[in-house]
Design an enzyme around this catalytic site. Structure first.
Site, PDB file in Angstrom:
ATOM      1  N   HIS A  46       0.999  -1.110  -0.124  1.00 51.45           N
ATOM      2  CA  HIS A  46       0.082  -0.113  -0.384  1.00 51.45           C
ATOM      3  C   HIS A  46       0.850   1.286  -0.029  1.00 51.45           C
ATOM      4  O   HIS A  46       0.451   2.465  -0.438  1.00 51.45           O
ATOM      5  CB  HIS A  46      -0.980  -0.147   1.183  1.00 51.45           C
ATOM      6  CG  HIS A  46      -0.350   0.478   2.514  1.00 51.45           C
ATOM      7  ND1 HIS A  46      -0.086  -0.665   3.536  1.00 51.45           N
ATOM      8  CD2 HIS A  46      -0.278   1.436   3.007  1.00 51.45           C
ATOM      9  CE1 HIS A  46       0.266   0.064   4.571  1.00 51.45           C
ATOM     10  NE2 HIS A  46       0.301   1.300   4.404  1.00 51.45           N
TER      11      HIS A  46
ATOM     12  N   GLN B  16       0.830   5.819  12.188  1.00 51.75           N
ATOM     13  CA  GLN B  16       0.923   6.486  10.647  1.00 51.75           C
ATOM     14  C   GLN B  16       2.139   6.841  10.644  1.00 51.75           C
ATOM     15  O   GLN B  16       2.909   7.337  11.222  1.00 51.75           O
ATOM     16  CB  GLN B  16      -0.120   7.333  10.444  1.00 51.75           C
ATOM     17  CG  GLN B  16      -1.515   6.907  10.465  1.00 51.75           C
ATOM     18  CD  GLN B  16      -2.093   6.698  11.704  1.00 51.75           C
ATOM     19  OE1 GLN B  16      -1.755   6.867  12.737  1.00 51.75           O
ATOM     20  NE2 GLN B  16      -3.366   6.288  11.391  1.00 51.75           N
ATOM     21  N   GLY B  17       2.809   6.653   9.458  1.00 50.67           N
ATOM     22  CA  GLY B  17       4.366   7.018   9.102  1.00 50.67           C
ATOM     23  C   GLY B  17       5.212   5.971   8.986  1.00 50.67           C
ATOM     24  O   GLY B  17       6.206   5.967   8.641  1.00 50.67           O
ATOM     25  N   ASP B  18       4.731   4.719   9.812  1.00 47.29           N
ATOM     26  CA  ASP B  18       5.593   3.726  10.005  1.00 47.29           C
ATOM     27  C   ASP B  18       5.180   2.582   9.096  1.00 47.29           C
ATOM     28  O   ASP B  18       6.068   1.391   8.926  1.00 47.29           O
ATOM     29  CB  ASP B  18       5.316   3.150  11.351  1.00 47.29           C
ATOM     30  CG  ASP B  18       5.696   4.248  12.493  1.00 47.29           C
ATOM     31  OD1 ASP B  18       6.677   4.976  12.168  1.00 47.29           O
ATOM     32  OD2 ASP B  18       5.079   4.164  13.557  1.00 47.29           O
ATOM     33  N   SER B  19       4.276   2.645   8.109  1.00 50.51           N
ATOM     34  CA  SER B  19       3.883   1.896   7.095  1.00 50.51           C
ATOM     35  C   SER B  19       5.118   1.322   6.290  1.00 50.51           C
ATOM     36  O   SER B  19       5.898   1.970   6.051  1.00 50.51           O
ATOM     37  CB  SER B  19       2.870   2.353   6.290  1.00 50.51           C
ATOM     38  OG  SER B  19       1.561   2.159   6.544  1.00 50.51           O
TER      39      SER B  19
ATOM     40  N   ASP C 142      -0.263  -7.582   1.432  1.00 54.84           N
ATOM     41  CA  ASP C 142       0.364  -6.080   1.881  1.00 54.84           C
ATOM     42  C   ASP C 142       1.819  -6.199   1.805  1.00 54.84           C
ATOM     43  O   ASP C 142       2.340  -5.826   2.699  1.00 54.84           O
ATOM     44  CB  ASP C 142      -0.388  -5.548   2.832  1.00 54.84           C
ATOM     45  CG  ASP C 142       0.023  -4.034   2.900  1.00 54.84           C
ATOM     46  OD1 ASP C 142       0.317  -3.443   1.760  1.00 54.84           O
ATOM     47  OD2 ASP C 142      -0.128  -3.224   3.932  1.00 54.84           O
TER      48      ASP C 142
END
Length: 244
Positions: A70, A198-201, A117
């Site tokens: 993603h 968030q930001g760690d994906s 993913d």
């Protein structure tokens, strides 16, 4: 299920109190962790889209990067719209900045549910390996990490890291029973007050210098009884090895 807006509307009709599980893809960072430096996690890179940090990722070898599908599933973009910054504690300066030449998302990736993913990226030129730039090892096929085992995740503003416990798939499945199934190719980890965000994906979940998971999605960040959900790397070795 990691929801985007259309799915949120559907589930809000079913669940009285509704807050979407979300991909870890924006500007917040590791919850409950502490500052660290790239020397402690030399396999971590900042994946950048249109010259801005968008996700984490991990070095597999000098020209191969592992991340979440993603993070790179933008049909309107070219591979060259992505780049990685390696060897720097800071996501916006220093280290080595190299353009991506190929993006390989898993052929079964579903952008709505975030199933399958995982993605492998090839770089336009090779990283120069050294103290701050090192590959992480892949796990053996079928590797099982017991519930309660301490594992590590590192992510950005400035580099942050946190140690979190693995959560069994059965317990994780109970937590997310109103959202989506937890499947054999998932691994869950986190505890109230310590989690990815968030930001760690796309960042690597690491145990014993092996990348066992890829940050995928979750409900909030560090909420009680809602660990983050990761892609279980040991289930995708054929896909990865064919692209090394």
């Amino acid at each position: 299920m990691t929801f985007r807006f259309a799915s949120v509307v559907l589930w809000c009709l079913i669940v009285v109190s509704c807050q979407a599980a979300v991909p870890r893809r924006n500007d917040a960072r590791i919850v409950g962790g502490s500052d660290t430096t790239i020397e402690n996690h030399p396999y971590v890179v900042s994946l950048r889209r249109n010259r801005m940090h968008s996700c984490g990722a991990a070095i597999l070898n000098a020209n191969t990067i592992l991340t979440a599908a993603h993070c790179v599933y933008y049909p309107e973009l070219q591979a060259s719209d992505f780049e990685v910054r390696a060897g720097s504690t800071f996501r916006n300066e220093g280290g080595q900045l190299i353009t991506v030449s190929e993006v390989h998302t898993h052929p079964d990736f579903d952008e709505w549910t975030l199933e399958w993913d995982i993605a492998v990226l090839k770089l336009a030129s090779s990283l120069v390996l050294g103290t701050n730039v090192q590959p992480v090892s892949l796990p053996p096929a079928g590797m099982v990490v017991a519930a309660g085992t301490s594992v590590t995740i590192a992510g950005w503003g400035a580099l942050y890291h946190v140690t979190i416990p693995v959560v069994s798939n059965s317990q994780c499945g109970m937590a997310y029973q109103n959202f989506a199934p937890i499947l054999p190719y998932h691994i869950c980890a986190g505890v109230k007050g310590r989690d990815a965000c968030q930001g760690d994906s796309g960042g690597p979940l690491v145990y014993g210098n092996q990348v066992i998971g890829i940050v995928s999605w979750g409900y909030g960040c560090a909420f009680e009884n809602y660990p983050s959900v990761y892609t279980r790397v040991s289930e995708f070795l054929d896909f990865i090895n064919a692209r090394l």
